[in-house]
Enzyme design. Structure first.
Site, mmCIF file in Angstrom:
data_model
loop_
_atom_site.group_PDB
_atom_site.id
_atom_site.type_symbol
_atom_site.label_atom_id
_atom_site.label_comp_id
_atom_site.label_asym_id
_atom_site.label_seq_id
_atom_site.Cartn_x
_atom_site.Cartn_y
_atom_site.Cartn_z
ATOM 1 N N TYR A 1 57.896 44.362 13.502
ATOM 2 C CA TYR A 1 57.085 45.281 14.287
ATOM 3 C C TYR A 1 56.360 44.551 15.420
ATOM 4 O O TYR A 1 56.398 44.969 16.577
ATOM 5 C CB TYR A 1 56.083 45.985 13.368
ATOM 6 C CG TYR A 1 55.117 46.866 14.103
ATOM 7 C CD1 TYR A 1 55.549 48.074 14.647
ATOM 8 C CD2 TYR A 1 53.787 46.490 14.266
ATOM 9 C CE1 TYR A 1 54.672 48.886 15.336
ATOM 10 C CE2 TYR A 1 52.903 47.297 14.954
ATOM 11 C CZ TYR A 1 53.344 48.492 15.485
ATOM 12 O OH TYR A 1 52.480 49.290 16.176
ATOM 13 N N ASP B 1 58.900 43.481 18.031
ATOM 14 C CA ASP B 1 59.312 44.592 18.893
ATOM 15 C C ASP B 1 58.256 44.910 19.942
ATOM 16 O O ASP B 1 58.563 45.242 21.080
ATOM 17 C CB ASP B 1 59.583 45.853 18.056
ATOM 18 C CG ASP B 1 60.903 45.737 17.325
ATOM 19 O OD1 ASP B 1 61.678 44.821 17.658
ATOM 20 O OD2 ASP B 1 61.145 46.553 16.424
ATOM 21 N N SER C 1 93.285 22.305 19.035
ATOM 22 C CA SER C 1 93.072 22.782 17.671
ATOM 23 C C SER C 1 93.350 21.595 16.760
ATOM 24 O O SER C 1 93.924 20.602 17.191
ATOM 25 C CB SER C 1 93.992 23.950 17.357
ATOM 26 O OG SER C 1 95.322 23.592 17.626
ATOM 27 N N LEU C 2 92.946 21.698 15.500
ATOM 28 C CA LEU C 2 93.082 20.550 14.613
ATOM 29 C C LEU C 2 94.302 20.681 13.722
ATOM 30 O O LEU C 2 94.656 21.762 13.285
ATOM 31 C CB LEU C 2 91.841 20.419 13.721
ATOM 32 C CG LEU C 2 90.533 20.065 14.412
ATOM 33 C CD1 LEU C 2 89.439 19.883 13.378
ATOM 34 C CD2 LEU C 2 90.686 18.809 15.252
ATOM 35 N N GLU D 1 82.441 17.494 8.119
ATOM 36 C CA GLU D 1 81.722 18.744 8.399
ATOM 37 C C GLU D 1 82.354 19.914 7.660
ATOM 38 O O GLU D 1 83.541 19.877 7.371
ATOM 39 C CB GLU D 1 81.838 19.076 9.906
ATOM 40 C CG GLU D 1 81.283 18.038 10.819
ATOM 41 C CD GLU D 1 81.678 18.309 12.276
ATOM 42 O OE1 GLU D 1 82.466 19.245 12.528
ATOM 43 O OE2 GLU D 1 81.193 17.576 13.131
ATOM 44 N N LYS E 1 84.236 23.312 7.431
ATOM 45 C CA LYS E 1 85.152 24.002 8.339
ATOM 46 C C LYS E 1 84.827 25.486 8.256
ATOM 47 O O LYS E 1 85.146 26.156 7.274
ATOM 48 C CB LYS E 1 86.594 23.732 7.912
ATOM 49 C CG LYS E 1 87.625 24.313 8.845
ATOM 50 C CD LYS E 1 89.027 23.862 8.416
ATOM 51 C CE LYS E 1 90.102 24.509 9.258
ATOM 52 N NZ LYS E 1 90.033 25.961 9.294
ATOM 53 N N CYS F 1 92.713 64.689 -2.924
ATOM 54 C CA CYS F 1 92.193 65.954 -3.415
ATOM 55 C C CYS F 1 91.923 66.789 -2.167
ATOM 56 O O CYS F 1 91.186 66.366 -1.285
ATOM 57 C CB CYS F 1 90.895 65.740 -4.196
ATOM 58 S SG CYS F 1 90.001 67.273 -4.457
HETATM 59 ZN ZN LIG Z 1 88.287 66.914 -6.000
#
Ligand SMILES: [Zn+2]
Length: 654
Positions: A35, A38, A83-84, A113, A115, A415
């Site tokens: 609050y 904001d 890319s690796l 690290e 991934k 249904c």
């Molecule tokens: Zn039904």
């Protein structure tokens, strides 16, 4: 207040909000409640609106562009975005280590690290200011997704400390596990990674912002320190969100130890990880080790096999969805898998049960990889015994008992009873939901009660509720009855977007409801729209366009809409500022304070019109440095030529 004073206030508000954002999004330690936040945010927004001359592209209010992106332009990766190489085997890790030692000997160390299972991006800052965010693309050219990346509040638009020249960093964009659980259903994401990839390529930054992507940086392309680990620490000082965990490893044995340890530790991270990344720590050595055409030779990824477990199928329940589709759900003997206890798994449809040849009391192999709900991979046939029983295909709806149907070419059992209690309950809840008509006091409990006491049978009945009816619910308090009626009354003044969403059209979630409400002025326009005009809206495929058209051809649905309007539903119009009303602008050259997209948005926001080309109708040409041929043309047509400062002054002298 003097202008200087206002400028100071605006700047200190920006700083304050940035600090709160950092604590909230990066450190996960909120300093103030939503609050209060904001309130500050709106105060800043108001001041910026009133004093547009103090516009700054790095203000926290500038994260989310209101305007849609037209298309993603290509931008070159310099250097190439690799890319690796990756593997599932320890042997390959040892080979990787050997190859490196053959080139540079033993005098080096590794960083290990997590991934992250995300979408790779490259981020560029220029002189400390966010400049671009790019997808990997083909590694040479990426898509410019800057406007979408900017919505990620963890990432600073302006670095904490002075940083001259270019800073190129790379990382992953993803949904945290917590965030994904919340929004998965809303957007029907199959898994977090696909959800993040799709979100990053949306044309509406506003929508991207709502979904709440996250980012972590793991690669520093620009040399800022001598080692990788020091570089990461350096980024932390700049308040850049760096991966929260990484390990220093003296040698490959350490790496393998970390790999074992991290296998379980990774579940405590806020995001999905699917392995580890091993990198040589000394940057100088990296150059000597070099690259293959696709990947660096000094880094390697190890992926954990998706975790699997064997458990017993106790029973299968059949659930009726809002649209009547009946879905089988496997109830399993609880088993611990990938960091959490699993009790249920979806079986999608009855064909899946037949495909798996699944029987009650069977032992099954389940797997979890990126998805929140695990899936049944196969039946362990060796463990089958006399206790195993056939799973009967349901003939009747578990809610209303009416005969189920299966349309030709569809696997789903349905249904089709319009009065099916399960479907009515779910439709009512959908109608009242937060993204729908937002009737706060009609939650699951109360909707159940309304149905139980037959106070509501159809959606419009909600608007026929009164005290007399509500008091038929035993022990209901006057206060809660009042709250219910108040929130129903409040919901009558709604937006087109909410209304469309609340109708529950197949495949039309929050995102499409917004797109539709932007493209059609009124519900009547949408009702009368043809297939083509719906199909061309972003995110609408053939199937969805067909569903929408069919929905509005159905007499029952049209009656529902008519009835709701008769009961007092009205739509709010969105109002725009009009300082620049009736004025048209063209821009040439590069501007100091605005990107091209941003100034366009700015002009539109303030009621002006923007055009790419000079014509006799153009009122103003805004000229930046290195203007193009538009300048000559403007002179020819006698268009008024102004610079950026004069433009900002126009906003002031209204
Ligand atoms: Zn039904």
């Amino acid at each position: 207040m003097k202008e200087d004073g206002i400028k100071e206030t605006i700047e200190s508000l920006r700083k304050e909000i940035e600090r709160y954002d950092y604590h909230y999004y990066v450190l996960n330690q909120p300093l103030i409640d939503d609050y209060e936040y904001d309130k500050l945010y709106h105060k800043l927004l108001e001041l910026e609106k009133k004093y547009p001359q103090f516009y700054s592209p790095t203000s926290p209010t500038q994260r989310v562009s209101e305007r849609n992106i037209e298309n993603f332009e290509k931008f070159e990766h310099k250097p190439k975005m690799f890319s690796l190489d990756n593997t599932y085997s320890d042997g390959d890790i040892l080979d990787f280590d050997k190859r490196i030692k053959n080139i540079i000997g033993n005098d080096f160390s590794y960083v290990v690290e997590p991934k992250i299972d995300g979408v790779a991006v490259s981020i560029i800052y220029r002189d400390g200011i966010f400049f671009k965010g790019l997808t990997r693309g083909d590694g040479i050219f990426g898509d410019d997704v800057s406007e979408n990346i900017k919505t990620i509040r963890e990432l600073p638009l302006k670095l904490e400390k002075k940083f001259d020249g270019e800073l190129i960093i790379r990382g992953e964009v993803f949904f945290t596990k917590e965030r994904f659980t919340k929004i998965q259903e809303m957007y029907s994401f199959s898994n977090a990674r696909n959800g993040a990839a799709g979100t990053l390529k949306l044309l509406s930054p506003k929508e991207v912002s709502k979904r709440g992507l996250s980012i972590r940086i793991h690669t520093v392309v620009t040399e800022v320190e001598k080692t990788h680990s020091d570089s990461l620490e350096h980024l932390k000082d700049l308040k850049i969100p760096v991966i929260e965990k990484y390990y220093l490893a003296k040698n490959i044995k350490d790496v393998l130890d970390v790999k074992e340890r991290f296998k379980n530790e990774r579940y405590s991270l806020p995001y999905e990880t699917d392995g580890i990344v091993i990198k040589v720590n000394q940057l100088e050595l990296r150059e000597r080790i070099g690259y293959t055409s696709k990947s660096p030779r000094w880094a390697f990824a190890f992926k954990y096999e998706p975790e699997r477990a064997v458990t017993k199928l106790l029973s299968v329940s059949f659930q009726v969805g809002r649209t009547g589709v009946v879905t089988p759900v496997a109830n399993l003997e609880p088993v611990f898998l990938s960091g959490s206890t699993v009790k249920r798994s979806t079986l999608h449809n009855f064909d899946e049960i037949e495909r798996l040849d699944l029987m009650l009391n069977d032992y099954v192999l389940i797997e979890k990889s990126g998805e929140i709900i695990p899936k049944v991979v196969k039946v362990i046939k060796e463990k089958r015994n006399q206790d195993c029983k056939r799973i009967e295909k349901p003939k009747e709806c578990p809610s209303c008992g009416q005969k189920l149907v299966q349309y030709e070419g569809e696997v789903a059992l349905r249904c089709i009873n319009k009065n099916c209690p399960a479907q009515i309950e779910l439709s009512l809840l959908h109608f009242c939901s937060k993204s729908g008509m937002n009737i706060e006091n009609l939650g699951e409990m109360m909707v159940k009660k309304l149905l139980e006491y037959q106070l509501v049978k159809t959606i419009p009945d909600i608007y026929r509720l009164n005290y007399e009816k509500l008091f038929k619910i035993p022990r209901i308090k006057e206060k809660s009855a009042k709250n219910i009626l108040d929130s129903i009354e409040k919901s009558k003044r709604t937006t087109l977007k909410r209304f469309i969403y609340s109708l529950g059209i197949k495949n039309v979630g929050e995102f499409l409801s917004e797109r539709l409400s932007e493209n059609f002025k009124s519900i009547e326009d949408l009702i009368n729209a043809d297939f083509e005009s719906i199909r061309k809206i972003e995110g609408v495929g053939d199937e969805t366009a067909k569903n929408i058209v069919l929905f509005f051809k159905n007499e029952e649905n049209l009656n529902l809409i008519r009835e709701l309007k008769n009961l007092g539903i009205t739509f709010e119009k969105t109002v725009k500022a009009n300082i620049l009303e009736g004025k048209s602008f063209v821009v040439t050259g590069s501007l100091k304070n605005f990107t091209r997209d941003r100034i366009k948005e700015f002009i539109l926001e303030n009621g002006g019109t923007f055009s790419e080309n000079i014509s006799k109708k153009t009122d103003y040409l805004i000229v930046g440095s290195e203007p193009g041929s538009k300048l000559e043309k403007a002179k020819k047509f006698g268009v008024k030529i102004i610079d950026e400062d004069e433009f900002l002054k126009m906003l002031r002298n209204r």
